[in-house]
Design an enzyme around this catalytic site. Structure first.
Site, mmCIF file in Angstrom:
data_model
loop_
_atom_site.group_PDB
_atom_site.id
_atom_site.type_symbol
_atom_site.label_atom_id
_atom_site.label_comp_id
_atom_site.label_asym_id
_atom_site.label_seq_id
_atom_site.Cartn_x
_atom_site.Cartn_y
_atom_site.Cartn_z
ATOM 1 N N LYS A 61 38.419 54.732 36.158
ATOM 2 C CA LYS A 61 37.153 55.279 35.679
ATOM 3 C C LYS A 61 36.985 56.726 36.142
ATOM 4 C CE LYS A 61 33.936 52.084 35.616
ATOM 5 N NZ LYS A 61 33.071 51.115 36.332
ATOM 6 N N ARG B 227 29.347 53.368 41.031
ATOM 7 C CA ARG B 227 30.201 52.518 40.192
ATOM 8 C C ARG B 227 31.572 52.345 40.821
ATOM 9 N NH1 ARG B 227 30.283 56.008 34.780
ATOM 10 N NH2 ARG B 227 30.760 54.025 33.776
ATOM 11 N N GLY C 234 35.396 40.790 38.969
ATOM 12 C CA GLY C 234 35.298 40.289 40.323
ATOM 13 C C GLY C 234 35.088 41.406 41.317
ATOM 14 N N MET D 59 33.019 44.712 42.657
ATOM 15 C CA MET D 59 31.601 44.961 42.684
ATOM 16 C C MET D 59 31.153 45.669 41.422
ATOM 17 S SD MET D 59 29.203 47.168 45.049
ATOM 18 C CE MET D 59 28.961 48.297 43.707
ATOM 19 N N ARG E 178 38.558 54.932 28.263
ATOM 20 C CA ARG E 178 39.905 54.499 28.686
ATOM 21 C C ARG E 178 40.657 54.124 27.426
ATOM 22 N NH1 ARG E 178 37.292 49.108 31.224
ATOM 23 N NH2 ARG E 178 36.238 48.615 29.301
ATOM 24 N N HIS F 70 48.657 25.038 34.431
ATOM 25 C CA HIS F 70 49.854 24.356 33.936
ATOM 26 C C HIS F 70 49.820 24.236 32.415
ATOM 27 C CE1 HIS F 70 52.191 20.676 32.877
ATOM 28 N NE2 HIS F 70 53.075 21.253 33.676
ATOM 29 N N SER G 157 79.993 34.253 28.474
ATOM 30 C CA SER G 157 78.596 34.163 28.081
ATOM 31 C C SER G 157 77.849 33.551 29.255
ATOM 32 C CB SER G 157 78.454 33.285 26.839
ATOM 33 O OG SER G 157 77.089 33.134 26.538
ATOM 34 N N CYS H 284 73.402 33.460 26.991
ATOM 35 C CA CYS H 284 72.905 32.476 26.035
ATOM 36 C C CYS H 284 71.884 31.538 26.657
ATOM 37 C CB CYS H 284 74.053 31.700 25.420
ATOM 38 S SG CYS H 284 74.997 30.771 26.636
ATOM 39 N N TYR I 34 75.546 41.607 24.231
ATOM 40 C CA TYR I 34 74.504 40.986 23.416
ATOM 41 C C TYR I 34 73.672 40.012 24.240
ATOM 42 C CZ TYR I 34 77.364 36.744 23.273
ATOM 43 O OH TYR I 34 78.072 35.633 23.628
HETATM 44 P P1 ADP Z 1 31.726 48.427 34.201
HETATM 45 O O1 ADP Z 1 32.998 48.805 34.820
HETATM 46 O O2 ADP Z 1 31.309 47.030 34.445
HETATM 47 O O3 ADP Z 1 31.656 48.835 32.760
HETATM 48 P P2 ADP Z 1 30.144 50.751 34.721
HETATM 49 O O4 ADP Z 1 30.234 51.479 35.983
HETATM 50 O O5 ADP Z 1 30.871 51.364 33.589
HETATM 51 O O6 ADP Z 1 30.602 49.273 34.962
HETATM 52 O O7 ADP Z 1 28.604 50.639 34.397
HETATM 53 C C1 ADP Z 1 27.895 49.580 33.809
HETATM 54 C C2 ADP Z 1 26.965 50.108 32.747
HETATM 55 O O8 ADP Z 1 26.093 51.094 33.267
HETATM 56 C C3 ADP Z 1 27.721 50.772 31.623
HETATM 57 O O9 ADP Z 1 27.143 50.461 30.393
HETATM 58 C C4 ADP Z 1 27.590 52.229 31.929
HETATM 59 O O10 ADP Z 1 27.695 52.992 30.777
HETATM 60 C C5 ADP Z 1 26.196 52.307 32.551
HETATM 61 N N1 ADP Z 1 26.092 53.437 33.457
HETATM 62 C C6 ADP Z 1 26.879 53.690 34.503
HETATM 63 N N2 ADP Z 1 26.554 54.855 35.090
HETATM 64 C C7 ADP Z 1 25.521 55.357 34.394
HETATM 65 C C8 ADP Z 1 24.746 56.561 34.487
HETATM 66 N N3 ADP Z 1 24.987 57.480 35.427
HETATM 67 N N4 ADP Z 1 23.771 56.751 33.592
HETATM 68 C C9 ADP Z 1 23.535 55.825 32.648
HETATM 69 N N5 ADP Z 1 24.221 54.679 32.491
HETATM 70 C C10 ADP Z 1 25.218 54.455 33.355
HETATM 71 MG MG MG Z 2 32.022 50.525 32.066
#
Ligand code: ADP
Ligand code: MG
Ligand code: MG
Length: 900
Positions: free
Chosen positions: A22, A91, A100, A102, A337, A453, A785, A852, A872
């Protein structure tokens, strides 16, 4: 001094290790001049140091403070200000996106003073201000302090109910929200035993700390284990100035993809939610609008967004997904991304981008995943009109299937044997269910993940599966399950969709995939984008690869099927089945029971013409291409009834006082079965050992092969014969066999008046001894083989049929790098192969080599075969395209997709 904090203007997209995905992409977009709110990133190294020391590394907090001050200056706002406060989001962002970890805390910086400032700045929109504040307490409490989310959700529901039966959160006014905020503070206090921190800088430090710690949270660790992601990466933390999508109808938030991630089509795709904050889109609070609707709502922002999308796609040279927010008509980009896509979409996109001149063919080939290629050929649900899923689970193995519900593996097998199509429904499966799983059309489990499984077996066998559909409650005594109030009993028909995890009651129409139809020559299907993409990229793949691809095929049908898929020969034609079938049983019995050489010869004489016909069909189907025929390999008792069953039958008959020819025959059979019984059949009288002990056996097979080839040649064909002697451990075994068999072949050819242009003799290298003495063996072999199934069994001393009981634990505890029967174990089995290849070639420069074993169709193993320079790979017919692609990717040196 290590630098622990980077401004967005200081990073770029290639710094994912340090800044996380990110953060690296936010930096990249900042430097591209896109409208990203300013911010900074604390590095993964800071996280790592924190986790090791249990405290922030020296200087890091000071750096955060410096960057914060800079951010305040840039925004001309201050954190906690009562007139015009700066708010930020905190974030997490690791190198790989990881559920999982934060989540994000939005609106950080609010307290009783700054909430007033926020209201002032939003034209006294107190509703907005209190909503932001209560959200902050909620997210901070839940995410940073582990307060159960339900406590807040329940309080919110209460507040809504007080407004009216169907009130939404938008119906709450400023006073309601202020009250709710006060309630949230109480909840916070009840669960944490402390006051909500009012100092914004303390809020920030706590939030950053919580992100760091979440790297070692249970769910994050489990996810990394499952997805083979290293524990030593750490997560970065991004601090971003807040922008607000919840400031009325001229604001909103959404996600956008530069191309349709499910079809690959080039058109803007996504969701938009007016008057909402980021997390509302994912939370599904209100129904989102299709992205295209934004054009009507705010055409200026929409136009800008399209512009950004095209800039990003050209820059990343790939499909991107984007999170954006519009605040009072101003567009902000919050994340991008390279976007995830379906197995179909990745082909269409890659080929389209070549067409558009965005990427080259060489770049396109590694962008499609060899591991997912088979999915393209699976059956799909053709229409879900009026059908609503009764449950949804994980899309554990692709393809759609329909059939009658059964609840045990034994039932699945029994029902299937009498011609029923069944879906095996279980809570989870175990190795004991295997026989039923492979008999079923599809597998449905109520527990277990994508690596359970059930999921692993289903994918390996190409059986559609939906796993972990937890709405399904199985009631074994009544042989039924319920899902969301619907009861489904044994014998009721269900349909499962392994592409999306949906489960339906009743039989939905299924259809062949477009690609399967196109491959079959359907002209309409050949107009589809997926065929054009597949055809284009595979043709290029064939030009790139150095490995030839053959198939393992035992019958003319399998051979022509493999040829249609691009096989360039047969690498393994097993002859076992040529000893089965009603008309052959008697002769095979005779062969096994023979007391004299004469009797035995009569049996061979009976089998010879039948087997010759089998070979004629195969050579014709593979005309002009090499066919490696393996002489009989399994121990002979496999052709006789089971020892225990037979003993029971005889005992029962005798106790009843029965007598007669039938019983005598059974007793005779039992005597022979006992005589042939082996303690370790896998290591017993089989392979070349059979050929040596029963001299007429291989001679008969060689005659059938050579006579068939001569016949085909006589009819103008071009048979290319390679005779393979299995389970050789010593040079002498192979030499003596050749000494015995070559004259047989010569005699046949002269009798037929034909000389075969291509007749080679070689062996399967499947015992460690053969591999390490390859230099000797190669002196008497035209080819090797690698039989990597047996080679893996004998190198590890693992029995493939028995390791099901512990292989999962072995993988989990990293006792083996991966299941060695799926992917070649490079350091052990792979090293044996390397030795055999190098030393074999050194001893015999004409020696050619292939593989094979099952591994020949596993992309990661194909890469290895390329690396050690085999000629091959040979795999099951349905893996031929996978191997062709993997071989091309290996040649490009991009093992990326193959080793994922
Ligand atoms: P995730 O990885 O779960 O997508 P994000 O960090 O991207 O978590 O954020 C969750 C939501 O909060 C997303 O929709 C993101 O666009 C929004 N968000 C994050 N930072 C900001 C910000 N500075 N202003 C407005 N919205 C934000
Ligand atoms: Mg996001
Ligand atoms: Mg999240």
């Amino acid at each position: 001094m290590t630098k622990y904090v980077y401004d967005f203007s200081e990073g770029n997209k290639d710094m994912k290790d340090l800044l996380g995905g990110k953060g690296a992409n936010l930096a990249e977009m900042t430097n591209m001049g896109l409208p990203v709110p300013p911010g900074f990133t604390a590095t993964t190294e800071a996280c790592f140091a924190y986790l090791q020391e249990g405290d922030f590394p020296p200087g890091s907090l000071e750096e955060v403070e410096e960057h914060l001050v800079r951010l305040e200056k840039a925004m001309d706002k201050r954190l906690g200000d009562t007139d015009d406060p700066l708010l930020v989001s905190v974030r997490s962002g690791a190198k790989f996106s990881m559920p999982g970890m934060m989540d994000t805390v939005l609106n950080l910086g609010l307290n009783d003073g700054s909430v007033e400032g926020l209201a002032k700045q939003s034209d006294n929109d107190w509703r907005f201000a209190w909503d932001a504040y209560r959200r902050f307490v909620q997210m901070f409490g839940k995410i940073v302090m582990d307060v159960p989310g339900d406590a807040f959700e329940d309080a919110l529901d209460d507040a809504k109910h007080r407004k009216g039966e169907n009130a939404q959160d938008t119906d709450l006014d400023a006073d309601d929200l202020k009250e709710l905020h006060a309630r949230f503070l109480e909840i916070y206090r009840e669960h944490t035993g402390s006051e909500f921190p009012k100092d914004p800088r303390e809020q920030m430090t706590l939030a950053i700390e919580a992100v760091f710690k979440s790297w070692n949270g249970r769910r994050a660790i489990d996810y990394r284990r499952q997805n083979k992601i290293s524990d030593n990466l750490g997560t970065a933390v991004n601090v971003v100035a807040m922008v607000f999508g919840n400031r009325g109808m001229d604001s909103g938030t959404g996600v956008a993809f530069t191309r349709d991630p499910s079809t690959g089509e080039k058109r803007p795709y996504g969701d938009y939610l007016p008057d909402a904050q980021g997390e509302d889109v994912v939370a599904g609070i209100r129904n989102t609008l299709p992205l295209a609707e934004l054009e009507k709502i705010d055409s200026k922002s929409y136009g800008e967004l399209l512009q950004v999308m095209s800039t990003l796609e050209n820059h990343y040279r790939d499909m991107c997904d984007i999170e954006f927010t519009i605040e009072k008509g101003k567009l902000w980009i919050l994340q991008t991304r390279v976007g995830k896509r379906t197995a179909f979409a990745e082909w269409v996109m890659a080929a389209d981008m070549v067409e558009e001149g965005l990427i080259s063919l060489d770049e396109a080939v590694p962008r499609v995943d060899a591991n997912r290629l088979e999915e393209l050929f699976k059956r799909v649900v053709s229409s879900t009109a009026d059908a609503k899923p009764i449950a949804t689970g994980l899309n554990a193995s692709p393809g759609a299937a329909t059939g009658k519900v059964v609840f045990t593996a034994d039932d699945a097998k029994e029902w299937a044997e009498r011609g029923e199509k069944v879906i095996l429904v279980r809570r989870e499966t175990t190795p004991d269910d295997y026989h039923g799983m492979i008999a079923a059309q599809g597998i449905l489990t109520s527990a277990g993940g994508t690596n359970s499984h059930a999921a692993v077996v289903a994918r390996g066998e190409g059986i559609p599966a939906v796993c972990g559909a937890d709405a399904i409650k199985i009631d074994s005594p009544s042989r039924s399950f319920t899902a969301n109030g619907v009861r489904v009993g044994e014998d009721d028909v269900v349909t499962i969709d392994g592409f999306n995890g949906a489960v339906y009651v009743g039989e939905l129409p299924l259809e062949e995939s477009k690609l399967e139809r196109a491959r079959g020559g359907d002209q309409e299907a050949r107009k589809e984008p997926i065929w054009r993409a597949f055809d284009r990229l595979m043709r290029h793949a064939d030009e790139l690869r150095m490995l030839k691809v053959r198939a393992n095929a035992d019958t003319p049908d399998q051979a022509s099927n493999a040829r249609e898929r691009g096989a360039e020969g047969i690498g393994l034609c097993r002859t076992e089945h040529m000893f089965l079938g009603e008309e052959r049983v008697e002769a095979v019995r005779q062969m096994i029971f023979a007391d004299s050489g004469e009797q035995e010869q009569r049996a061979y004489d009976a089998l010879l013409p039948l087997q010759r016909e089998d070979f004629v069909g195969i050579f014709k189907a593979m005309d002009g291409l090499p066919v490696t025929v393996r002489l009989l390999d399994p121990p002979l008792h496999e052709f006789l009834p089971n020892q225990v069953d037979l003993a029971v039958e005889v005992a029962v008959a005798e106790s009843r006082g029965e007598a007669g020819a039938e019983l005598d025959r059974k007793k005779e059979e039992l005597r022979k079965v006992n005589e042939l019984h082996e303690a370790n059949p896998m290591l017993g009288l089989r392979g070349v050992r059979l050929g040596i002990v029963k001299p007429g056996l291989y001679a008969m097979q060689v005659r059938a092969i050579v006579e068939a080839a001569c016949r085909v040649k006589g009819e103008g064909g071009d048979p290319r014969v390679e005779i393979m002697i299995p389970l050789v451990a010593t040079r002498e075994e192979l030499r003596q066999m050749r000494e015995e068999l070559e004259p047989v072949a010569q005699k046949d050819m002269s009798e037929a008046g034909q000389e075969l242009d291509h007749l080679e003799w070689g062996t399967m290298v499947e015992l460690p001894r053969a591999a390490v003495t390859a230099a000797e063996v190669a002196e008497v072999a035209d080819f090797f083989s690698f039989g990597t199934n047996d080679l893996t069994q004998t190198a590890f001393g693992f029995s493939r049929d028995d390791i099901g009981k512990f292989v999962a634990m072995y993988e989990e505890r990293k006792l083996v790098p991966a299941n060695p029967f799926v992917t070649i174990d490079r350091p052990g089995v792979g090293r044996l192969m390397r030795i055999a290849t190098e030393e074999g070639r050194a001893a015999n420069e004409h020696l050619h080599l292939g593989i094979c074993g099952e591994h020949g169709g596993d992309p990661a193993s194909v890469v290895f075969c390329h690396e050690i320079g085999l000629d091959y790979v040979s795999c099951s017919p349905f893996r031929v395209e996978t191997a062709r692609l993997a071989a091309a990717q290996a040649a490009l040196g991009s093992s990326e997709s193959a080793s994922k």
